[in-house]
Design an enzyme around this catalytic site. Structure first.
Site, PDB file in Angstrom:
ATOM      1  CG  ASP A   1       0.125  -0.831  -0.129  1.00  0.00           C
ATOM      2  OD1 ASP A   1       1.669  -0.831  -1.159  1.00  0.00           O
ATOM      3  OD2 ASP A   1      -0.216  -0.474  -0.753  1.00  0.00           O
TER       4      ASP A   1
ATOM      5  CE  LYS B   1       0.820   2.476  -3.980  1.00  0.00           C
ATOM      6  NZ  LYS B   1       0.403   2.424  -4.053  1.00  0.00           N
TER       7      LYS B   1
ATOM      8  CG  MET C   1      -5.730   8.510   2.173  1.00  0.00           C
ATOM      9  SD  MET C   1      -5.608   8.687   0.451  1.00  0.00           S
ATOM     10  CE  MET C   1      -7.027   8.233  -0.302  1.00  0.00           C
TER      11      MET C   1
END
Ligand code: SAH
Length: 275
Positions: free
Chosen positions: A55, A77, A190
């Site tokens: 990732d 991503k 996030m």
């Protein structure tokens, strides 16, 4: 590396476990960034596998542990530009395993904490693929240690919540009454783009405006930075600091301990406290 450890033998053991012609997938947590935080199991698997699918959040230094002959596939991503849709990643893992490869699916932090590891495992299981999950140090734990912010502390916090601040369509749909309770730490993954809104909502739902809060950018990496403040001023401080992602937000009284304990974080990290 420890010269007392017989690395070739460890790796050989991993290879022997494979049944010839039978592909398998390990979902492996890579930790938050500093390669010293990889598990021994992760290092062994990286050194033994045929293919690594990794990732965006996996630090380049971690990839140094991948066997030189192994194929490396970037699955990307990043917020708002997913390099490979999740369905394609699932299909890729199934295909590689069916071709007989030993695949390491390498994810930042821990595969089961905001990592879609559960979804990938379900898909692999549905196709009858042999798989195993290898935990990693999740960003909250790694970042908190390196920044000197204990997530729990008997004087300040008896609970710790991990939540995602990724807001759909700009609307925050978090359980605000649960997040504003006293004597707990809230870690928001996030959450940087919605930080101002998150801080406002916490205050609107009853959190004191002077509740300590911090953003840690690039935690555990050489460029780690900590910006600490309160719910009232954190978003402005962070905007002024121009932090680079990934960033984690920690809210709660434990953030006050950063001033006192930051110097005990790992030497690799430099903290630019803006308090
Ligand atoms: N599975 C991962 C989380 C993936 S979600 C884990 O267990 O850690 C991605 C979010 O994790 C980022 O947006 C950020 O909030 C956080 N994150 C991951 N690595 C980080 C780091 N080195 N420093 C700060 N935050 C990090």
């Amino acid at each position: 590396m420890n010269s007392m450890v017989d690395w070739p033998a460890l790796i050989e053991g991993e290879r022997e476990r494979a049944r010839p012609g039978r592909g398998r997938v390990h979902l492996v947590g890579a930790g938050p960034g500093d390669p010293e935080l990889l598990t021994l199991r992760a290092v062994r698997l990286l050194a033994a596998c045929d293919v690594v699918v990794y990732d965006h959040l996996v630090a380049p230094e971690v990839l140094d542990f991948v066997r030189p002959g192994a194929q490396r596939i970037y699955a990307g991503k990043e917020r708002d530009h997913h390099t490979m849709p999740q369905g394609d990643i699932n299909a890729l893992l199934v295909r590689l395993a069916r071709e007989g490869h030993h695949v390491v699916r390498l994810k930042g932090g821990d595969p089961f904490v905001f990592g879609r590891g559960g979804e990938e495992l379900q898909e692999l299981a549905a196709h009858g693929i042999e798989c195993e999950v290898v935990p990693g140090i999740t960003a909250a734990c790694g970042v908190a240690s390196y920044a000197g912010i204990p997530l729990t502390h008997r004087d300040h916090a008896q609970a710790c919540l991990f939540v995602t601040g990724h807001l759909k369509d700009g609307t925050a749909n978090l359980d605000w009454p649960a997040l504003v309770r006293p004597r707990q730490t809230v870690v928001i993954y996030m959450g940087l783009s919605g930080l101002a809104q998150i801080c406002r909502q916490l205050v609107a739902h009853g959190a004191p405006a002077d509740r300590p809060a911090a953003v840690v950018a690039q935690g555990t990496l050489p460029g780690q930075r900590v910006v600490a403040g309160t719910l009232a001023d954190l978003a402005d401080r962070v905007a002024a600091a121009g932090l680079k992602s990934p960033c984690l937000t920690i809210v709660g009284e434990v953030v006050r301990l950063h001033d006192e304990l930051a110097r005990f974080g790992a030497a690799a990290a430099e903290t630019g406290a803006a308090r």
